[in-house]
Design a protein around this motif. Structure first.
Motif, PDB file in Angstrom:
ATOM      1  N   GLN A 342     -10.434  -6.733 -14.225  1.00  0.00           N
ATOM      2  CA  GLN A 342      -9.126  -6.087 -14.085  1.00  0.00           C
ATOM      3  C   GLN A 342      -9.078  -5.347 -12.751  1.00  0.00           C
ATOM      4  O   GLN A 342     -10.068  -4.752 -12.331  1.00  0.00           O
ATOM      5  CB  GLN A 342      -8.861  -5.101 -15.227  1.00  0.00           C
ATOM      6  CG  GLN A 342      -8.802  -5.740 -16.605  1.00  0.00           C
ATOM      7  CD  GLN A 342      -8.545  -4.715 -17.697  1.00  0.00           C
ATOM      8  OE1 GLN A 342      -8.766  -3.521 -17.520  1.00  0.00           O
ATOM      9  NE2 GLN A 342      -8.055  -5.181 -18.836  1.00  0.00           N
ATOM     10  N   ILE A 343      -7.923  -5.403 -12.093  1.00  0.00           N
ATOM     11  CA  ILE A 343      -7.756  -4.687 -10.838  1.00  0.00           C
ATOM     12  C   ILE A 343      -6.368  -4.051 -10.794  1.00  0.00           C
ATOM     13  O   ILE A 343      -5.371  -4.674 -11.159  1.00  0.00           O
ATOM     14  CB  ILE A 343      -7.944  -5.620  -9.612  1.00  0.00           C
ATOM     15  CG1 ILE A 343      -7.752  -4.833  -8.307  1.00  0.00           C
ATOM     16  CG2 ILE A 343      -7.040  -6.837  -9.674  1.00  0.00           C
ATOM     17  CD1 ILE A 343      -8.119  -5.602  -7.054  1.00  0.00           C
ATOM     18  N   VAL A 344      -6.319  -2.804 -10.386  1.00  0.00           N
ATOM     19  CA  VAL A 344      -5.063  -2.100 -10.111  1.00  0.00           C
ATOM     20  C   VAL A 344      -4.889  -2.119  -8.602  1.00  0.00           C
ATOM     21  O   VAL A 344      -5.774  -1.665  -7.869  1.00  0.00           O
ATOM     22  CB  VAL A 344      -5.106  -0.652 -10.644  1.00  0.00           C
ATOM     23  CG1 VAL A 344      -3.818   0.082 -10.274  1.00  0.00           C
ATOM     24  CG2 VAL A 344      -5.316  -0.643 -12.158  1.00  0.00           C
ATOM     25  N   TYR A 345      -3.766  -2.631  -8.120  1.00  0.00           N
ATOM     26  CA  TYR A 345      -3.637  -2.839  -6.681  1.00  0.00           C
ATOM     27  C   TYR A 345      -2.175  -2.857  -6.256  1.00  0.00           C
ATOM     28  O   TYR A 345      -1.256  -2.775  -7.086  1.00  0.00           O
ATOM     29  CB  TYR A 345      -4.309  -4.159  -6.282  1.00  0.00           C
ATOM     30  CG  TYR A 345      -3.499  -5.403  -6.568  1.00  0.00           C
ATOM     31  CD1 TYR A 345      -2.995  -6.193  -5.529  1.00  0.00           C
ATOM     32  CD2 TYR A 345      -3.214  -5.805  -7.887  1.00  0.00           C
ATOM     33  CE1 TYR A 345      -2.248  -7.341  -5.791  1.00  0.00           C
ATOM     34  CE2 TYR A 345      -2.478  -6.947  -8.143  1.00  0.00           C
ATOM     35  CZ  TYR A 345      -1.996  -7.709  -7.095  1.00  0.00           C
ATOM     36  OH  TYR A 345      -1.242  -8.836  -7.345  1.00  0.00           O
ATOM     37  N   SER A 346      -1.967  -2.982  -4.972  1.00  0.00           N
ATOM     38  CA  SER A 346      -0.643  -3.222  -4.405  1.00  0.00           C
ATOM     39  C   SER A 346      -0.744  -4.437  -3.483  1.00  0.00           C
ATOM     40  O   SER A 346      -1.594  -4.474  -2.595  1.00  0.00           O
ATOM     41  CB  SER A 346      -0.139  -2.018  -3.609  1.00  0.00           C
ATOM     42  OG  SER A 346       0.986  -2.374  -2.822  1.00  0.00           O
ATOM     43  N   ALA A 347       0.134  -5.403  -3.691  1.00  0.00           N
ATOM     44  CA  ALA A 347       0.092  -6.629  -2.884  1.00  0.00           C
ATOM     45  C   ALA A 347       0.452  -6.367  -1.430  1.00  0.00           C
ATOM     46  O   ALA A 347       0.269  -7.248  -0.583  1.00  0.00           O
ATOM     47  CB  ALA A 347       1.040  -7.674  -3.472  1.00  0.00           C
ATOM     48  N   ARG A 348       0.949  -5.185  -1.129  1.00  0.00           N
ATOM     49  CA  ARG A 348       1.314  -4.851   0.252  1.00  0.00           C
ATOM     50  C   ARG A 348       0.260  -3.977   0.938  1.00  0.00           C
ATOM     51  O   ARG A 348       0.463  -3.494   2.045  1.00  0.00           O
ATOM     52  CB  ARG A 348       2.675  -4.161   0.283  1.00  0.00           C
ATOM     53  CG  ARG A 348       3.776  -5.022  -0.340  1.00  0.00           C
ATOM     54  CD  ARG A 348       5.171  -4.514  -0.037  1.00  0.00           C
ATOM     55  NE  ARG A 348       6.198  -5.310  -0.696  1.00  0.00           N
ATOM     56  CZ  ARG A 348       6.644  -6.486  -0.257  1.00  0.00           C
ATOM     57  NH1 ARG A 348       6.138  -7.002   0.850  1.00  0.00           N
ATOM     58  NH2 ARG A 348       7.590  -7.140  -0.911  1.00  0.00           N
ATOM     59  N   ASP A 349      -0.870  -3.781   0.258  1.00  0.00           N
ATOM     60  CA  ASP A 349      -1.942  -2.933   0.779  1.00  0.00           C
ATOM     61  C   ASP A 349      -3.154  -3.798   1.137  1.00  0.00           C
ATOM     62  O   ASP A 349      -3.751  -4.423   0.258  1.00  0.00           O
ATOM     63  CB  ASP A 349      -2.319  -1.899  -0.289  1.00  0.00           C
ATOM     64  CG  ASP A 349      -3.572  -1.123   0.080  1.00  0.00           C
ATOM     65  OD1 ASP A 349      -3.706  -0.741   1.259  1.00  0.00           O
ATOM     66  OD2 ASP A 349      -4.418  -0.901  -0.812  1.00  0.00           O
ATOM     67  N   PRO A 350      -3.543  -3.867   2.425  1.00  0.00           N
ATOM     68  CA  PRO A 350      -4.678  -4.709   2.835  1.00  0.00           C
ATOM     69  C   PRO A 350      -5.971  -4.411   2.079  1.00  0.00           C
ATOM     70  O   PRO A 350      -6.724  -5.333   1.733  1.00  0.00           O
ATOM     71  CB  PRO A 350      -4.823  -4.412   4.331  1.00  0.00           C
ATOM     72  CG  PRO A 350      -3.443  -3.996   4.766  1.00  0.00           C
ATOM     73  CD  PRO A 350      -2.886  -3.231   3.594  1.00  0.00           C
ATOM     74  N   LYS A 351      -6.253  -3.127   1.806  1.00  0.00           N
ATOM     75  CA  LYS A 351      -7.475  -2.780   1.065  1.00  0.00           C
ATOM     76  C   LYS A 351      -7.427  -3.364  -0.345  1.00  0.00           C
ATOM     77  O   LYS A 351      -8.435  -3.842  -0.874  1.00  0.00           O
ATOM     78  CB  LYS A 351      -7.646  -1.265   1.011  1.00  0.00           C
ATOM     79  CG  LYS A 351      -8.029  -0.624   2.342  1.00  0.00           C
ATOM     80  CD  LYS A 351      -8.280   0.856   2.174  1.00  0.00           C
ATOM     81  CE  LYS A 351      -8.706   1.504   3.499  1.00  0.00           C
ATOM     82  NZ  LYS A 351      -8.924   2.968   3.354  1.00  0.00           N
ATOM     83  N   SER A 352      -6.247  -3.334  -0.951  1.00  0.00           N
ATOM     84  CA  SER A 352      -6.095  -3.910  -2.286  1.00  0.00           C
ATOM     85  C   SER A 352      -6.343  -5.412  -2.269  1.00  0.00           C
ATOM     86  O   SER A 352      -7.018  -5.966  -3.143  1.00  0.00           O
ATOM     87  CB  SER A 352      -4.675  -3.643  -2.808  1.00  0.00           C
ATOM     88  OG  SER A 352      -4.469  -2.291  -3.100  1.00  0.00           O
ATOM     89  N   LEU A 353      -5.795  -6.071  -1.259  1.00  0.00           N
ATOM     90  CA  LEU A 353      -5.961  -7.523  -1.155  1.00  0.00           C
ATOM     91  C   LEU A 353      -7.418  -7.894  -0.906  1.00  0.00           C
ATOM     92  O   LEU A 353      -7.906  -8.907  -1.418  1.00  0.00           O
ATOM     93  CB  LEU A 353      -5.067  -8.074  -0.047  1.00  0.00           C
ATOM     94  CG  LEU A 353      -3.556  -7.959  -0.318  1.00  0.00           C
ATOM     95  CD1 LEU A 353      -2.766  -8.286   0.937  1.00  0.00           C
ATOM     96  CD2 LEU A 353      -3.147  -8.878  -1.461  1.00  0.00           C
ATOM     97  N   LYS A 354      -8.119  -7.062  -0.146  1.00  0.00           N
ATOM     98  CA  LYS A 354      -9.550  -7.308   0.088  1.00  0.00           C
ATOM     99  C   LYS A 354     -10.326  -7.146  -1.222  1.00  0.00           C
ATOM    100  O   LYS A 354     -11.220  -7.958  -1.538  1.00  0.00           O
ATOM    101  CB  LYS A 354     -10.083  -6.330   1.140  1.00  0.00           C
ATOM    102  CG  LYS A 354     -11.572  -6.458   1.437  1.00  0.00           C
ATOM    103  CD  LYS A 354     -11.915  -7.829   2.010  1.00  0.00           C
ATOM    104  CE  LYS A 354     -13.346  -7.879   2.543  1.00  0.00           C
ATOM    105  NZ  LYS A 354     -14.349  -7.622   1.496  1.00  0.00           N
ATOM    106  N   ALA A 355      -9.985  -6.119  -2.005  1.00  0.00           N
ATOM    107  CA  ALA A 355     -10.653  -5.913  -3.290  1.00  0.00           C
ATOM    108  C   ALA A 355     -10.355  -7.061  -4.247  1.00  0.00           C
ATOM    109  O   ALA A 355     -11.242  -7.519  -4.991  1.00  0.00           O
ATOM    110  CB  ALA A 355     -10.204  -4.582  -3.904  1.00  0.00           C
ATOM    111  N   LEU A 356      -9.121  -7.552  -4.229  1.00  0.00           N
ATOM    112  CA  LEU A 356      -8.767  -8.695  -5.071  1.00  0.00           C
ATOM    113  C   LEU A 356      -9.547  -9.934  -4.650  1.00  0.00           C
ATOM    114  O   LEU A 356     -10.042 -10.690  -5.500  1.00  0.00           O
ATOM    115  CB  LEU A 356      -7.255  -8.961  -4.987  1.00  0.00           C
ATOM    116  CG  LEU A 356      -6.741 -10.188  -5.744  1.00  0.00           C
ATOM    117  CD1 LEU A 356      -7.042 -10.080  -7.235  1.00  0.00           C
ATOM    118  CD2 LEU A 356      -5.243 -10.371  -5.518  1.00  0.00           C
ATOM    119  N   THR A 357      -9.692 -10.128  -3.341  1.00  0.00           N
ATOM    120  CA  THR A 357     -10.453 -11.277  -2.834  1.00  0.00           C
ATOM    121  C   THR A 357     -11.905 -11.202  -3.279  1.00  0.00           C
ATOM    122  O   THR A 357     -12.498 -12.214  -3.687  1.00  0.00           O
ATOM    123  CB  THR A 357     -10.389 -11.330  -1.302  1.00  0.00           C
ATOM    124  OG1 THR A 357      -9.019 -11.375  -0.887  1.00  0.00           O
ATOM    125  CG2 THR A 357     -11.110 -12.549  -0.759  1.00  0.00           C
TER     126      THR A 357
END
Length: 423
Positions: A342-357
């Motif tokens: 599970q991940i809490v993130y924002s698709a407009r936040d580069p750090k979030s996208l890196k964590a999702l990757t």
């Protein structure tokens, strides 16, 4: 999509639905997505619809009075009406009546862009229209004069002709879709032969799937500006599945697909028609369920998404629950935050996208193995293959050839087995 300012009222029966309030809110959003101007709402608390008119007699009168008072010309109903209910309601109200299924089909019809999507939508529309054909809709049935029986027979003949035309058209479109699906199967097989893992974004409409995909493309695609998918803050912004290749900094690659979004009470005709579109998700190695975490109804959205996936036969595929739009929540939740899958993130936040990757790669490359290979100088094509398709840890040049330590999947390990050495 055509712009309208048509005034409508939304209506519905509670029908023992635990999510009735949410479904009525969603009906209003669907109306807005079809450029309707919602000016009022009428609800009825009842355990079941009335057979002939959906609403009870008194509620039908209330709907009509409310529509006239608010100058609405169309009534939207929160369920799929039977053909007789639709005809009876329109006759008693003297207004245009659109049920939830027709509304969604209209939206899909306006949004379809590719030939496949247009074909799928037309099949669903024709299947919806087929049982709703009626002699009174035929001009032959409207003729006056003394030949009533002859005219009635002509009308019935025209009705049967209309049904045959629609049935024939559906069969023709299904064949077109089948032919197109054969071509897509060939392309899908080709992608799979490249040994690239497939990751599919799934979820509720407007949850942020396309925004997530575009964010990942910005980070990892060679020319992201040429590969962006359409995104907009609206329901069903895109109906087509888009597949893009992403190359990570360590040269590992995977395919990412963006699929059509879901909605509650999604018409069965559409689910059947869009099985071909969702085949990319059915063949994925990993699903990412993108959730609008800022919507108070996000848990209901997840339940609906998982129900639709099960209905179309997509089960037992590993899934990441990706709670998007954390930046839009009022409670100041921190992000990105990862807990298991599970991940809490924002698709407009580069750090979030890196964590999702990182979470994606942990899943799809979990079974990779790190091996050492010694490639003779004469086999330079093998060195190129390793550099372009695997995660290279180190490269050394020896008298006997190129020594490479790389992380490979099972298929790649088999191809490279003769070059493997003990480190």
């Amino acid at each position: 999509m055509q712009e309208t300012n048509e005034k409508v009222i939304i209506t519905g029966i509670s029908n023992q639905q635990t999510d009735f309030d949410y479904s009525m809110t969603e009906l209003s959003e669907l109306a807005a997505a079809n450029s309707y101007d919602v000016v009022g709402e009428v609800r009825q608390n009842a355990d079941r619809p009335t057979g002939a008119t959906y609403f009870g007699k008194g509620k039908v009168e209330e709907v009509g009075e409310t529509a006239r008072m608010l100058e609405a010309t169309t009534v939207l109903v929160n369920d799929e009406l039977t053909p007789s209910q639709l005809r009876n309601l329109e006759k008693q109200l003297g207004l245009h009546v659109v049920d939830r299924t027709q509304l969604i089909l209209d939206i899909f019809g306006n949004r379809a862009r590719s030939k496949a999507a247009k074909t799928q939508v037309e099949i669903a529309q024709l299947k919806y229209a087929l049982p709703r054909l009626h002699p009174s809709a035929n001009r032959l049935d409207q003729q006056g004069g003394g030949g009533g029986l002859a005219n009635r027979g002509a009308g019935e003949t025209q009705l049967e002709l209309d049904r045959r035309i629609l049935t024939k058209r559906i069969a023709h479109l299904r064949q077109d879709l089948k032919d197109a699906d054969v071509g897509e199967e060939v392309r899908r097989a080709k992608r799979q032969s490249n040994e690239l893992p497939v990751v599919a974004l799934v979820g509720y409409t407007n949850a942020g799937k396309s925004t997530t995909m575009n964010g990942l493309l910005d980070l990892f695609a060679d020319r992201p500006e040429d590969k962006q998918v359409f995104e907009k803050d609206m329901l069903f912004a895109t109906l087509d599945t888009s597949v893009r290749a992403l190359t990570l900094p360590d040269h590992r690659q995977f395919l990412l697909s963006d699929t059509v979004g879901f909605v509650s009470k999604l018409p069965h005709n559409l689910i059947d028609s869009f099985k071909a579109t969702l085949a990319e998700a059915a063949n994925a190695d990993l699903l990412i369920q993108v959730v609008d975490y800022a919507d108070p109804n996000y848990q209901e959205m997840m339940r609906i998404t998982e129900g639709v996936l099960k209905e179309i036969g997509i089960e037992n595929i590993p899934m990441i629950e990706a709670y998007n739009k954390a930046d839009l929540r009022d409670d100041g939740v921190s992000f990105p935050e990862v807990d298991g899958n599970q991940i809490v993130y924002s698709a407009r936040d580069p750090k979030s996208l890196k964590a999702l990757t990182d979470l994606i790669t942990t899943n799809i490359f979990a079974n990779h193995q790190t091996n050492t290979y010694l490639i003779p100088f004469s086999d330079g094509n093998i060195v190129s293959f390793i550099n372009e398709n695997t995660a290279v840890k180190s490269t050394d040049y020896t008298e006997d050839g190129t020594k490479i330590v790389a992380s490979v999947n099972a298929i790649q390990a088999g191809k490279l087995a003769k070059y493997q050495i003990d480190d």
